[in-house]
Design an enzyme around this catalytic site. Structure first.
Site, PDB file in Angstrom:
ATOM      1  N   LEU A  18       0.864  -1.179   0.000  1.00  0.00           N
ATOM      2  CA  LEU A  18       0.000   0.000   0.000  1.00  0.00           C
ATOM      3  C   LEU A  18       0.901   1.230   0.000  1.00  0.00           C
ATOM      4  O   LEU A  18       1.532   1.547   1.008  1.00  0.00           O
ATOM      5  CB  LEU A  18      -0.923  -0.024   1.214  1.00  0.00           C
ATOM      6  CG  LEU A  18      -1.779  -1.301   1.343  1.00  0.00           C
ATOM      7  CD1 LEU A  18      -2.578  -1.279   2.644  1.00  0.00           C
ATOM      8  CD2 LEU A  18      -2.706  -1.464   0.143  1.00  0.00           C
TER       9      LEU A  18
ATOM     10  N   ASN B 176       1.346  -2.567   4.508  1.00  0.00           N
ATOM     11  CA  ASN B 176       1.731  -1.168   4.377  1.00  0.00           C
ATOM     12  C   ASN B 176       3.191  -1.060   3.942  1.00  0.00           C
ATOM     13  O   ASN B 176       4.050  -1.779   4.457  1.00  0.00           O
ATOM     14  CB  ASN B 176       1.540  -0.432   5.703  1.00  0.00           C
ATOM     15  CG  ASN B 176       0.088  -0.369   6.124  1.00  0.00           C
ATOM     16  OD1 ASN B 176      -0.804  -0.373   5.284  1.00  0.00           O
ATOM     17  ND2 ASN B 176      -0.162  -0.305   7.424  1.00  0.00           N
TER      18      ASN B 176
ATOM     19  N   LYS C 112       6.144   5.382  11.335  1.00  0.00           N
ATOM     20  CA  LYS C 112       5.181   6.474  11.225  1.00  0.00           C
ATOM     21  C   LYS C 112       5.792   7.806  11.644  1.00  0.00           C
ATOM     22  O   LYS C 112       5.325   8.863  11.233  1.00  0.00           O
ATOM     23  CB  LYS C 112       3.956   6.188  12.111  1.00  0.00           C
ATOM     24  CG  LYS C 112       3.260   4.859  11.838  1.00  0.00           C
ATOM     25  CD  LYS C 112       2.676   4.809  10.439  1.00  0.00           C
ATOM     26  CE  LYS C 112       1.919   3.510  10.202  1.00  0.00           C
ATOM     27  NZ  LYS C 112       1.459   3.380   8.794  1.00  0.00           N
TER      28      LYS C 112
END
Length: 489
Positions: free
Chosen positions: A101, A238, A377
């Site tokens: 993704l 991800n 992140k």
């Protein structure tokens, strides 16, 4: 009852409901760069109409008494999964497609372009490491050709297509497709934002969450193409989760159990209390998200006693099952995400890939080690990945055997470290964290070269002051405050 129904009807009547016909007319009249494709328009209308209908319906709540923890058959302990033989492994890999993704930007970390092109380790980007991983699979297993598929958003597509040219000589077939582009909706009127003005801007649109992967895969033709090439499984994760490497133990388990869907979950810590979890609901595997939990049970949901694992968003699926389900139709729970754009309150209608679990036969979870969940992140995560806590082997991060604990240190860096440029400027070199348990840094703090951090280290610099940790310093179970340079080693 009649009065309540009339009230709801009146409320709905006050909304500017956008019919499919009026949407098509507005789309046709919009500037070229503010138009959706027919598939995007149809997908948006289905989501939008469900959203509007839900405003006039009482939301059905889960029966908390029917929620059960999954047993070992539904949530399989990773340690008990058998490894395939070399022959089995090659056969399984030849049936696999890897999908990342890749729709996110690096703006939250102060970087331009797709997040996947941020340097994360040894001058290699997320994409570099992923390509290395898959190229290794293809090289080390005779006759194996695992393709890499990237799901881009309209934000990342152009840059990614340019970047992947560098892999033309790699032993990896890299394919790309785009997820949908939907218009943000004005909260007050429910009008699509791009068509309320003439000066179109990218801010008017959004990618509608990773649940869009099902429709986007089908609409792109990737599912049919891969099935025609003999592929049977797709592993979706991800792009910023460096722990999400191909694992043939999970693939073998799916083949042996005839499972169409496997979600990887890992043990919850107090930092993961909001993550979705796998439950047994009326005999079927389902994903329970905090937004679905009745208020009186939220505390129980967040507890690590009852719900011990959370979803890593590493998902394994049958390609033929995706085709079958999408041809019949899939309706995922709508996530109503409130934002601001053009100085106005807007709504983004999104969906999540994990919510699709209940559509698949023999769906299950695998309770995997934390090493398979290494998302980046923030720069706090980046510090872990770049540290000596890990070594790099053919694109895969491996925990340093000198680390005495399987858990990773908890690191919290202050806003001064938020952007990658500021983060890089504050480290002479990445500290030694092999014996670190917890690190908190706040304020104008900088680190010299070859610093060692051990145990619990807390550094808080007062506003208007600075703290410089000199070269070679060893901080073990220390709290540092004020404005100073530490000189002891």
């Amino acid at each position: 009852m009649a009065a309540a129904t009339a009230q709801v009807t009146e409320q709905l009547g006050k909304m500017t409901l956008v019919s499919e016909e009026s949407m098509k007319q507005k789309n046709a009249a919009a500037p070229a760069n503010a138009q959706m494709s027919d598939m995007e328009l149809n997908g948006f209308m289905q989501l939008y109409e469900r959203f509007v209908r839900s405003k006039g319906e009482k939301k059905a709540q889960l029966d908390w008494a029917k929620i059960q923890s999954p047993d070992d058959n539904m949530l399989k302990p990773y340690a008990e999964l058998p490894s395939p033989s070399p022959e089995e492994e090659a056969a399984l890999l030849n049936k696999l497609v890897v999908c990342k993704l890749n729709g996110g930007l690096g703006t939250s970390m102060g970087c331009k372009g797709p997040k996947s092109i941020i340097d994360v380790r040894s001058n290699a980007t997320f994409l570099d490491l992923i390509v290395q991983q898959i190229e290794t699979l293809n090289k080390e297993n005779s006759g194996v050709d695992v393709p890499l598929v990237l799901m881009n958003s309209f934000n990342t597509a152009d840059d990614t297509d340019k970047i992947i040219r560098k892999y033309k000589d790699a032993q990896v077939n890299v394919l790309t497709f785009n997820q949908s582009r939907y218009p943000r909706i004005l909260t007050e009127t429910l009008e699509p934002l791009p068509w309320t003005h003439s000066d179109y801007d990218a801010e008017d649109w959004y990618p509608p969450g990773h649940g869009d992967v099902y429709a986007a895969l089908m609409n792109s033709g990737i599912v049919d193409k891969m099935l025609a090439e003999g592929k049977e499984y797709i592993f979706v994760s991800n792009v910023d989760n460096l722990g999400a490497v191909v694992d043939t133990k999970i693939l073998k388990m799916m083949a042996d159990c005839n499972s169409e869907y496997c979600m990887e979950l890992t043990d919850k810590t107090r930092a993961d209390i909001k993550g979705g979890t796998l439950i047994n609901y009326e005999g079927k595997s389902s994903l329970l998200e905090v937004a679905q939990v009745p208020k009186e049970y939220v505390g129980e949901f967040k507890s690590i006693k009852k719900f011990k694992v959370f979803n890593t968003n590493n998902i394994w699926m049958s390609l033929s099952a995706i085709k079958r389900i999408m041809e019949k139709g899939m309706e995922l729970d709508i996530i109503e995400n409130g934002k601001e754009a053009r100085g106005q309150k807007v709504i983004q209608l999104e969906t999540a890939i994990g919510a699709g679990i209940s559509y698949f036969s023999n769906a299950c979870g695998a309770n995997v080690p934390r090493s398979r969940f290494l998302p980046v992140k923030t720069t706090s995560d980046l510090l872990l990945i770049q540290s000596n806590l890990y070594t790099l082997n053919k694109g895969t991060l491996v925990m340093n055997p000198e680390r005495m604990f399987s858990s990773t240190p908890a690191i919290t860096l202050g806003p001064e470290f938020k952007k990658v440029a500021g983060y890089n400027a504050r480290f002479g070199s990445i500290p030694d964290v092999i014996e670190l348990d917890h690190l908190t840094v706040s304020g104008n703090v900088s680190f010299g070269k070859k610093v060692s951090l051990r145990g619990t280290v807390i550094i808080v610099c007062q506003e208007g002051s600075s703290i410089m940790i000199p070269d070679g310093a060893i901080l073990e179970n220390k709290v540092v405050t004020g404005s100073l340079a530490i000189m002891d080693h």
